[in-house]
Design a protein around this motif. Structure first.
Motif, PDB file in Angstrom:
ATOM      1  N   GLY A  87       0.613  -1.325   0.063  1.00 28.05           N
ATOM      2  CA  GLY A  87      -0.045  -0.373   0.105  1.00 28.05           C
ATOM      3  C   GLY A  87       0.668   0.996  -0.086  1.00 28.05           C
ATOM      4  N   SER A  88       1.738   1.170  -0.081  1.00 25.59           N
ATOM      5  CA  SER A  88       3.026   2.701   0.380  1.00 25.59           C
ATOM      6  C   SER A  88       2.724   2.780  -1.213  1.00 25.59           C
ATOM      7  CB  SER A  88       4.092   2.062   0.429  1.00 25.59           C
ATOM      8  OG  SER A  88       5.003   3.156   0.509  1.00 25.59           O
ATOM      9  N   GLN A  89       2.817   4.315  -1.727  1.00 27.16           N
ATOM     10  CA  GLN A  89       3.495   4.920  -2.836  1.00 27.16           C
ATOM     11  C   GLN A  89       4.804   4.169  -3.311  1.00 27.16           C
ATOM     12  OE1 GLN A  89       1.350   7.666  -4.337  1.00 27.16           O
ATOM     13  NE2 GLN A  89       2.901   7.741  -5.399  1.00 27.16           N
ATOM     14  N   PHE A  90       5.394   4.254  -2.480  1.00 25.01           N
ATOM     15  CA  PHE A  90       7.133   3.493  -2.798  1.00 25.01           C
ATOM     16  C   PHE A  90       6.891   1.871  -2.953  1.00 25.01           C
ATOM     17  CE2 PHE A  90       7.206   7.868  -2.450  1.00 25.01           C
ATOM     18  CZ  PHE A  90       7.621   7.821  -3.589  1.00 25.01           C
ATOM     19  N   GLU A  91       5.946   0.639  -2.933  1.00 21.12           N
ATOM     20  CA  GLU A  91       6.075  -0.644  -3.245  1.00 21.12           C
ATOM     21  C   GLU A  91       6.573  -0.575  -4.725  1.00 21.12           C
ATOM     22  OE1 GLU A  91       2.457  -4.175  -2.052  1.00 21.12           O
ATOM     23  OE2 GLU A  91       2.467  -2.523  -2.340  1.00 21.12           O
TER      24      GLU A  91
END
Length: 114
Positions: free
Chosen positions: A22-26
């Motif tokens: 779910g992280s923007q940077f996954e």
């Protein structure tokens, strides 16, 4: 330079498949140099980490240090890699203790390149 930072509590005898879900940077938005800071709580001997950067396996069954705090740069950043835009960053954490939860503190530096 973006930093993904946080902590995750892992229940007794369980696995958190991807702490970055779910992280923007996954999934990296651009080519990046990555530095991983991964530190356990005072009982980190119970934690095991698998770290992936795209197709690269950076660590398998790694036991983090037991600093019991958010990682400090550069002391706690012992994994580095370069990854292409679109590649997935994944950190899987297992708690081998059958009776108590454990905490993993993490910080991942994402440095755009190119």
């Amino acid at each position: 330079m973006p930093v993904i930072q946080g902590s995750v509590s892992v229940a007794a005898s369980s696995v958190t498949d991807s702490i970055l879900s779910g992280s923007q940077f996954e999934f990296l938005p651009y080519d990046s140099a990555l530095a991983f800071g991964l530190v356990g709580d005072a009982n980190a001997a119970d934690l095991r980490l698998d770290v992936y950067s795209g197709q690269d396996v950076l660590a398998e069954n790694m036991q983090p240090s037991a600093q019991n705090r958010i990682p400090v740069f550069p002391d706690d950043y012992n994994l580095e890699d370069v990854a292409a835009a679109g590649e997935r960053i994944k950190v899987r954490v297992r708690n081998t203790n059958a009776g108590a939860a454990r905490t993993l503190f993490y910080a991942i530096r994402v440095v755009p390149i190119g």
